[in-house]
Design an enzyme around this catalytic site. Structure first.
Site, mmCIF file in Angstrom:
data_model
loop_
_atom_site.group_PDB
_atom_site.id
_atom_site.type_symbol
_atom_site.label_atom_id
_atom_site.label_comp_id
_atom_site.label_asym_id
_atom_site.label_seq_id
_atom_site.Cartn_x
_atom_site.Cartn_y
_atom_site.Cartn_z
ATOM 1 N N CYS A 136 11.430 6.602 6.199
ATOM 2 C CA CYS A 136 12.888 6.464 6.069
ATOM 3 C C CYS A 136 13.496 7.372 4.998
ATOM 4 C CB CYS A 136 13.253 4.996 5.857
ATOM 5 S SG CYS A 136 15.016 4.653 6.195
ATOM 6 N N GLU A 193 15.457 -3.047 -1.073
ATOM 7 C CA GLU A 193 14.059 -2.562 -0.997
ATOM 8 C C GLU A 193 13.415 -2.475 -2.363
ATOM 9 O OE1 GLU A 193 12.568 0.617 1.609
ATOM 10 O OE2 GLU A 193 14.638 0.712 2.311
ATOM 11 N N ASN A 224 6.147 -1.070 1.215
ATOM 12 C CA ASN A 224 6.711 -0.657 2.501
ATOM 13 C C ASN A 224 5.771 0.432 3.024
ATOM 14 O OD1 ASN A 224 8.218 0.261 4.636
ATOM 15 N ND2 ASN A 224 10.177 0.185 3.545
ATOM 16 N N LYS A 259 5.544 3.793 0.945
ATOM 17 C CA LYS A 259 6.816 4.489 0.711
ATOM 18 C C LYS A 259 7.072 4.734 -0.776
ATOM 19 C CE LYS A 259 11.679 3.920 2.210
ATOM 20 N NZ LYS A 259 12.539 3.008 3.014
ATOM 21 N N ASN A 284 14.849 3.007 9.335
ATOM 22 C CA ASN A 284 15.835 1.968 9.667
ATOM 23 C C ASN A 284 17.085 2.352 8.898
ATOM 24 O OD1 ASN A 284 14.796 -0.788 10.967
ATOM 25 N ND2 ASN A 284 13.135 -0.029 9.679
ATOM 26 N N GLU A 290 9.673 2.442 10.968
ATOM 27 C CA GLU A 290 9.484 1.692 9.734
ATOM 28 C C GLU A 290 9.694 0.196 10.030
ATOM 29 O OE1 GLU A 290 12.914 1.857 7.191
ATOM 30 O OE2 GLU A 290 11.731 1.715 5.345
#
Lengths: 315, 315
Positions: free
Chosen positions: A172, A146, A110, A127, A197, A47
């Site tokens: 993730c 995020e 993302n 994501k 991550n 990611e």
């Protein structure tokens, strides 16, 4: 034998705060070259593989955030990666920060792309499960913004015909939820590529820190077994921007077993010879057509959060 | 402290082919008495805890099958268990074969009841995921005719207010599927009681036999973590009717860790001191209200089995 191939997790050590794209791309190409020596067909990168994981920092101005985003994929800076992949005939999964649109209509996700062995993008995923906070909270010891810097993915959980099978992508935090894997499996996914991550420690839930690796692995292991799929999970590892990351990139078999795992916290290629047909025994065991009972699962889509017991059943 | 309690898995060794109900009930009562000595509030007994696991045998005539069924719960033969529980102030989960109705309208389910500390049934569950075959196949080395002898459960996955918390029930094969746990968690379940009868070996999928225990545990461990719930899982163990069963009754914490486990394959009480409030850290971490994305999960209820990729997303 057409369904046997060698895949790799292309783990990255930390990316420096001033490390320019061309330098990062050179590291990715070096992993592709090593993958070629080991006869790989596919390398899964992490990611946000082109930049540090900046959502750990509060960045007030959008223009300062935007230096982490890609407005084109490939761009002049990332095109050498696509060209190297095509030259080596290796596909890849790449996580990055995606910006689309112009002016006031720019949207940011993302994102990951799946690129085939001729350097063509065959799939994109954005994501869905963005963790952390939508607003800056200065009282937190570890920022995770995020939900502030990205919009929710709007592509669902797509599956692509690629690499002699059906391939899905996750990013993730998606890996901790059972639903994404099931949605992929209901589209026949045999291989899931996943970059992450994850910090090795969480200051606000210290009691769980001894279990971070277990909590990283167990949802993926259960999902691989329950859905009959391979999972290649790739970390950004080491200490990046003051945060120790868990690393532990791995390949999980459809049995749920971890069959390959990174040994370090730097750039490292973890390779595994896989047979997509090894998914079949598990897909047959669970035989969704015969044994799933969707009418009993309705609450999964009818409710967002916890509510009262539906009924007390018959007593 | 009101949410601390000691719970137990009341594992049973094999039940003999001619072992009458009163003898089995006496074994269950002996476990309740041991549970009292260990200050338990709840004992979880296995699936089909009153009889051998007869779906391993082909029994052509319904009248011969019906000797394994309970037409009343409690009945004169099982009432002593309820009376002992009330006298000891211990609740229990009991799996049994349930027959309801009369004449041509008899319906048969693989059922469990939850009984409180005063001997009152507070909840009933009928197994949703019946494994095996709906018709006898003489070519199989191991028969598994649950889908022949029982109807699908028609009560959904109900949750009950009991034992100072919210309690759900599952039975055996249900534990391998992620959906039941999620449906329970969306109703606030903090504790799941689960009885099972699983063979230690499967003759038709020998390559998986080395992983039977792992496949027993990993879906429960993932589900406990992903849903923030305790799981008490209780086996019928030992060699019953020629079949070696896996045993390995256990208690799983909301962390996903196995925190108590049977050591033998006979009647055995596995106790564990649990705090229902230990579920909170995990329920808070996953915070369904904030982070679940049901609109992306629709395929889980819209499809029974595997279909084509929904869309290729945006590329």
């Amino acid at each position: 034998m057409a369904r046997m191939q060698t895949v790799a997790a292309g783990q990255l050590g930390p990316i420096g705060p001033d490390e320019a794209r061309p330098r990062v791309v050179a590291r990715l190409i070096a992993l592709l070259e090593e993958a070629k020596r080991r006869s790989c067909t596919l390398v899964v990168f992490p990611e946000m593989a082109l930049t540090p994981f900046f959502p750990r920092r509060w960045i007030p101005r959008q223009t300062d955030r935007d230096r982490y985003f890609e407005f084109d994929m490939p761009s002049p800076e990332t095109r050498p990666l696509f060209e190297a992949a095509a030259a080596l005939n290796i596909g890849f999964y790449l996580g990055y920060c995606e910006a689309v649109g112009e002016g006031q209509d720019i949207r940011r996700y993302n994102t990951s792309v799946l690129v085939d062995g001729v350097g063509r993008i065959v799939g994109k995923y954005r994501k869905v499960h963005l963790p952390g906070n939508a607003e800056y909270d200065p009282t937190l010891k570890l920022q995770h913004l995020e939900a502030c810097y990205f919009e929710d993915g709007d592509l669902g959980f797509p599956v692509f015909e690629a690499f002699a099978g059906r391939v899905g992508m996750l990013i993730c935090n998606d890996r901790r939820w059972p639903e994404p894997y099931r949605v992929l499996a209901l589209q026949g996914a045999e291989l899931v590529c996943l970059g992450y991550n994850s910090p090795a420690f969480l200051p606000d839930t210290p009691e769980q820190n001894g279990l971070r690796t277990f909590h990283h692995l167990v949802p993926m292991q259960a999902a691989a077994y329950q859905n009959g799929m391979w999972i290649v999970a790739t970390a950004k590892a080491g200490r990046e921007d003051g945060c120790d990351m868990m690393g532990q990139s791995c390949v999980i078999a459809p049995s749920g077993e971890v069959v390959a795992r990174a040994t370090g916290v730097g750039d490292e290629l973890v390779t595994c010879r896989i047979d997509l047909d090894a998914t079949k025994a598990y897909k047959r065991f669970f035989d969704f057509d015969t044994y799933r009972r969707p009418q009993a699962y309705r609450l999964i889509v009818d409710r967002q959060g916890v509510g009262p017991p539906l009924s007390r059943g018959e007593t």
